[in-house]
Design a protein around this motif. Structure first.
Motif, PDB file in Angstrom:
ATOM      1  N   GLN A  13       0.818  -1.213   0.000  1.00 20.63           N
ATOM      2  CA  GLN A  13       0.000   0.000   0.000  1.00 20.63           C
ATOM      3  C   GLN A  13       0.857   1.272   0.000  1.00 20.63           C
ATOM      4  OE1 GLN A  13      -3.460  -0.399  -0.134  1.00 20.63           O
ATOM      5  NE2 GLN A  13      -2.823  -2.538  -0.362  1.00 20.63           N
ATOM      6  N   ALA A  14       2.142   1.124   0.283  1.00 25.34           N
ATOM      7  CA  ALA A  14       3.039   2.287   0.379  1.00 25.34           C
ATOM      8  C   ALA A  14       3.629   2.602  -0.994  1.00 25.34           C
ATOM      9  CB  ALA A  14       4.142   2.015   1.397  1.00 25.34           C
ATOM     10  N   VAL A  15       2.767   2.900  -1.942  1.00 29.90           N
ATOM     11  CA  VAL A  15       3.199   3.071  -3.335  1.00 29.90           C
ATOM     12  C   VAL A  15       4.153   4.251  -3.477  1.00 29.90           C
ATOM     13  CG1 VAL A  15       2.423   3.517  -5.692  1.00 29.90           C
ATOM     14  CG2 VAL A  15       1.092   2.007  -4.202  1.00 29.90           C
ATOM     15  N   TRP A  16       3.823   5.380  -2.856  1.00 27.24           N
ATOM     16  CA  TRP A  16       4.694   6.561  -2.968  1.00 27.24           C
ATOM     17  C   TRP A  16       6.075   6.253  -2.404  1.00 27.24           C
ATOM     18  CZ3 TRP A  16       7.789   9.595  -0.013  1.00 27.24           C
ATOM     19  CH2 TRP A  16       8.216  10.804  -0.579  1.00 27.24           C
ATOM     20  N   TYR A  17       6.117   5.624  -1.245  1.00 23.68           N
ATOM     21  CA  TYR A  17       7.401   5.315  -0.607  1.00 23.68           C
ATOM     22  C   TYR A  17       8.213   4.336  -1.448  1.00 23.68           C
ATOM     23  CZ  TYR A  17      10.823   3.495   2.668  1.00 23.68           C
ATOM     24  OH  TYR A  17      12.003   3.094   3.253  1.00 23.68           O
ATOM     25  N   ASN A  18       7.556   3.325  -1.998  1.00 18.30           N
ATOM     26  CA  ASN A  18       8.267   2.351  -2.824  1.00 18.30           C
ATOM     27  C   ASN A  18       8.879   3.018  -4.055  1.00 18.30           C
ATOM     28  OD1 ASN A  18       7.539   0.355  -1.007  1.00 18.30           O
ATOM     29  ND2 ASN A  18       5.807  -0.377  -2.221  1.00 18.30           N
ATOM     30  N   GLN A  19       8.133   3.921  -4.670  1.00 20.08           N
ATOM     31  CA  GLN A  19       8.658   4.630  -5.839  1.00 20.08           C
ATOM     32  C   GLN A  19       9.781   5.589  -5.444  1.00 20.08           C
ATOM     33  OE1 GLN A  19       4.975   6.292  -7.360  1.00 20.08           O
ATOM     34  NE2 GLN A  19       4.715   4.604  -8.807  1.00 20.08           N
ATOM     35  N   LEU A 171      18.260   6.077   5.384  1.00 18.07           N
ATOM     36  CA  LEU A 171      16.991   6.542   4.827  1.00 18.07           C
ATOM     37  C   LEU A 171      15.867   6.446   5.863  1.00 18.07           C
ATOM     38  CD1 LEU A 171      16.875   4.735   1.329  1.00 18.07           C
ATOM     39  CD2 LEU A 171      17.618   7.070   1.794  1.00 18.07           C
ATOM     40  N   ASN A 172      14.904   7.348   5.742  1.00 17.39           N
ATOM     41  CA  ASN A 172      13.589   7.252   6.379  1.00 17.39           C
ATOM     42  C   ASN A 172      13.608   7.447   7.899  1.00 17.39           C
ATOM     43  OD1 ASN A 172      10.858   6.875   6.758  1.00 17.39           O
ATOM     44  ND2 ASN A 172      10.879   4.687   6.296  1.00 17.39           N
ATOM     45  N   MET A 173      13.906   8.673   8.311  1.00 16.79           N
ATOM     46  CA  MET A 173      13.925   8.989   9.735  1.00 16.79           C
ATOM     47  C   MET A 173      12.526   8.933  10.348  1.00 16.79           C
ATOM     48  SD  MET A 173      15.742  12.173  11.741  1.00 16.79           S
ATOM     49  CE  MET A 173      14.563  13.450  11.312  1.00 16.79           C
ATOM     50  N   VAL A 174      11.532   9.450   9.629  1.00 14.15           N
ATOM     51  CA  VAL A 174      10.179   9.449  10.186  1.00 14.15           C
ATOM     52  C   VAL A 174       9.680   8.021  10.391  1.00 14.15           C
ATOM     53  CG1 VAL A 174       8.991   9.618   7.939  1.00 14.15           C
ATOM     54  CG2 VAL A 174       7.868  10.460  10.006  1.00 14.15           C
ATOM     55  N   LYS A 195      -0.999   1.445   9.999  1.00 15.12           N
ATOM     56  CA  LYS A 195       0.270   2.159  10.207  1.00 15.12           C
ATOM     57  C   LYS A 195       0.845   2.637   8.880  1.00 15.12           C
ATOM     58  CE  LYS A 195       1.640  -0.515  14.325  1.00 15.12           C
ATOM     59  NZ  LYS A 195       0.681  -1.638  14.244  1.00 15.12           N
ATOM     60  N   ILE A 196       0.748   1.795   7.861  1.00 15.19           N
ATOM     61  CA  ILE A 196       1.297   2.160   6.552  1.00 15.19           C
ATOM     62  C   ILE A 196       0.499   3.299   5.929  1.00 15.19           C
ATOM     63  CG2 ILE A 196       1.743   1.337   4.208  1.00 15.19           C
ATOM     64  CD1 ILE A 196       3.702   0.350   6.383  1.00 15.19           C
ATOM     65  N   LYS A 197      -0.802   3.297   6.104  1.00 17.80           N
ATOM     66  CA  LYS A 197      -1.618   4.391   5.569  1.00 17.80           C
ATOM     67  C   LYS A 197      -1.261   5.715   6.237  1.00 17.80           C
ATOM     68  CE  LYS A 197      -5.647   1.820   3.913  1.00 17.80           C
ATOM     69  NZ  LYS A 197      -7.107   1.581   4.070  1.00 17.80           N
ATOM     70  N   LEU A 198      -1.044   5.682   7.553  1.00 10.29           N
ATOM     71  CA  LEU A 198      -0.633   6.896   8.260  1.00 10.29           C
ATOM     72  C   LEU A 198       0.735   7.358   7.772  1.00 10.29           C
ATOM     73  CD1 LEU A 198      -1.005   9.019  10.472  1.00 10.29           C
ATOM     74  CD2 LEU A 198      -0.059   7.363  12.113  1.00 10.29           C
ATOM     75  N   PHE A 199       1.662   6.422   7.654  1.00  5.54           N
ATOM     76  CA  PHE A 199       2.998   6.746   7.149  1.00  5.54           C
ATOM     77  C   PHE A 199       2.923   7.334   5.742  1.00  5.54           C
ATOM     78  CE2 PHE A 199       6.598   5.180   4.552  1.00  5.54           C
ATOM     79  CZ  PHE A 199       7.617   5.925   5.123  1.00  5.54           C
ATOM     80  N   SER A 200       2.052   6.765   4.913  1.00  2.77           N
ATOM     81  CA  SER A 200       1.929   7.220   3.526  1.00  2.77           C
ATOM     82  C   SER A 200       1.370   8.635   3.427  1.00  2.77           C
ATOM     83  CB  SER A 200       1.047   6.251   2.731  1.00  2.77           C
ATOM     84  OG  SER A 200       1.667   4.973   2.645  1.00  2.77           O
ATOM     85  N   LEU A 201       0.620   9.054   4.431  1.00  2.00           N
ATOM     86  CA  LEU A 201       0.126  10.431   4.463  1.00  2.00           C
ATOM     87  C   LEU A 201       1.231  11.415   4.825  1.00  2.00           C
ATOM     88  CD1 LEU A 201      -3.325   9.988   6.273  1.00  2.00           C
ATOM     89  CD2 LEU A 201      -2.962  10.584   3.866  1.00  2.00           C
TER      90      LEU A 201
END
Length: 227
Positions: A13-19, A171-174, A195-201
């Protein structure tokens, strides 16, 4: 409950992060590309625009699901870098992508040597591994992590095998803050979709800052090295 599969499904579901992650190393993708530990194919389909892609995993169920996602565009089969067994024979690769896999392998040193041997001369290995043992907690244990890594120590191991380090960064401090809170404070054992949806926001507003400056800590270490 298969926590590993749940995590893979959540991360799909973390499409933005994966890209965003792929953009960190896309310039090193070329020619014949091998993805090691493709899982259910979260990254596999993204790789096809950069070259001819092979993909391996030790889990037959994951291989079956990954094949459905790529719709015949990738040669996918069973492969085990810890044992040196693959569905292909004699193939060498210009790029090898190993994302969040090495930490699941007990004999990671042998696995890295196997990857070195699979590369063409001048080819690149792209490694993404979890960072910092102080973040190691219940989630790591539940999804089968043997360890998290130190950037300098892993770089030294790779150089000892014969690799030349081209790039190494955190990578990825947040994400690390969220991982620490979920695993250490809440004692969660999974990375769920919520959790992934919140992270993706949050990620699209925060992670671009890491394009400018490397954070002091993060969930991951990205290392790109050349044979």
């Amino acid at each position: 409950m298969n926590c590993g599969k749940l995590t893979l499904e959540s991360m799909s579901q973390a499409v933005w992060y994966n890209q965003w992650t792929i953009k960190k190393f896309e310039q090193f993708l070329k020619g014949d590309i091998l993805e090691v530990g493709c899982g259910i194919g979260n990254f596999t389909s993204f790789l096809t625009k950069y070259g001819n892609v092979w993909a391996i995993d030790i889990n037959e169920q994951y291989v079956t699901e990954a094949k459905k996602k790529v719709n015949g565009k990738v040669k996918i089969g069973i492969g085990d870098v810890e044992k040196g067994n693959y569905f292909f024979k004699g193939q060498k690769f210009d790029s090898i992508v190993c994302l969040n896999v090495l930490e699941h392998i007990k004999n990671d040193g042998f696995a890295l040597k196997s990857l070195y041997n699979l590369l063409e001369k001048g080819g690149c290995l792209i490694l993404l591994v979890p960072a910092h043992m102080f973040l190691f907690g219940k989630i790591d244990k539940s999804i089968g992590h043997y360890r998290r890594y130190n950037k300098q120590q892993l770089g030294d191991v790779l150089k000892g095998i014969g690799f030349k380090i081209i790039k190494a960064r955190i990578l990825n401090m947040v994400g690390a803050i969220g991982w620490w809170f979920a695993s250490k404070v809440l004692s969660n054992g999974t990375v769920g979709v919520g959790k992934i949806k919140l992270f993706s926001l949050i990620a699209p507003f925060v992670l671009p800052m890491e394009d400018i400056i490397e954070p002091p800590f993060g969930t991951s270490i990205l290392i790109i090295c050349q044979k």
